[in-house]
Design a protein around this motif. Sequence first.
Motif, short mmCIF file in Angstrom:
data_model
loop_
_atom_site.label_atom_id
_atom_site.label_comp_id
_atom_site.label_asym_id
_atom_site.label_seq_id
_atom_site.Cartn_x
_atom_site.Cartn_y
_atom_site.Cartn_z
N MET A 14 4.52 -1.85 -6.51
CA MET A 14 3.80 -0.73 -7.09
C MET A 14 4.41 0.56 -6.55
O MET A 14 4.68 0.69 -5.36
N ALA A 15 4.58 1.52 -7.42
CA ALA A 15 5.13 2.82 -7.02
C ALA A 15 4.07 3.61 -6.27
O ALA A 15 2.87 3.38 -6.41
N LEU A 16 4.53 4.57 -5.46
CA LEU A 16 3.59 5.40 -4.68
C LEU A 16 2.64 6.18 -5.58
O LEU A 16 1.46 6.29 -5.31
N TYR A 17 3.17 6.75 -6.66
CA TYR A 17 2.35 7.52 -7.58
C TYR A 17 1.26 6.64 -8.18
O TYR A 17 0.10 7.03 -8.27
N GLU A 18 1.65 5.43 -8.57
CA GLU A 18 0.70 4.51 -9.18
C GLU A 18 -0.36 4.06 -8.17
O GLU A 18 -1.54 3.97 -8.49
N ALA A 19 0.05 3.87 -6.91
CA ALA A 19 -0.90 3.48 -5.88
C ALA A 19 -1.87 4.62 -5.56
O ALA A 19 -3.06 4.39 -5.31
N LEU A 20 -1.38 5.85 -5.62
CA LEU A 20 -2.21 6.99 -5.27
C LEU A 20 -3.17 7.37 -6.39
O LEU A 20 -4.36 7.61 -6.15
N TYR A 21 -2.68 7.42 -7.63
CA TYR A 21 -3.50 7.91 -8.75
C TYR A 21 -4.04 6.82 -9.66
O TYR A 21 -4.86 7.10 -10.53
N GLY A 22 -3.56 5.60 -9.54
CA GLY A 22 -4.08 4.51 -10.34
C GLY A 22 -3.49 4.40 -11.72
O GLY A 22 -3.91 3.55 -12.51
N ILE A 23 -2.54 5.27 -12.08
CA ILE A 23 -1.87 5.19 -13.38
C ILE A 23 -0.37 5.24 -13.14
O ILE A 23 0.09 5.72 -12.10
N LYS A 24 0.38 4.78 -14.12
CA LYS A 24 1.83 4.81 -13.99
C LYS A 24 2.33 6.24 -14.19
O LYS A 24 1.75 7.02 -14.93
#
Length: 186
Positions: free
Chosen positions: A1-11
Amino acid sequence: MALYEALYGIKCRSPIHWHETGERKFLGSEEVDQAMKDIRLIRQRLQTSIDRQRKYADHRQRPLEFEVGEKVLLKIAPLRGAMRFAKKDKSSPRYIGPFEVLEHIWKAAYRLALPPAFSRVHDVFHVSTLRKYVNDPTHVLSYNELSIDPQLSYEEKPVAILDRKDKLLRNKTMPLVKVQWSNHKI
């Protein structure tokens, strides 16, 4: 999982694919060309803005240069002996000197001829701490009575309390004290 996706919940959607989530569309050559034209236009406008700001800054900035043998004043800063929430006094010294320029070290650094009282102070100064000396006896500050530290600061001490009053706020009173500070003749 990318950091952005882990932080905001969307790709993360890159600027190339600014479409709604779901089925992904691949860009054609026309869309890539349009994106490149937009990027060039943005860069051109940014460069225009940078040039305008640089022109304004260069116009407002005045270069200071001193010749060897010329007299300059040296900027000092007063340190307060106690906490004080007021402006600097008009009579507090800002510059001392005059001192002779011995050497031009670099584009913005000069070596000054300092008296023995300043043996703890380094003799090379940046041009921002210097001011051209105009032959006027009111500019000369007797630095013998000042104890200047290596950071070119001196300490001002309170001499007397001139006035005292209490200021009434909503739910407390604040004592105000007017103090006479030690001032040096300029």
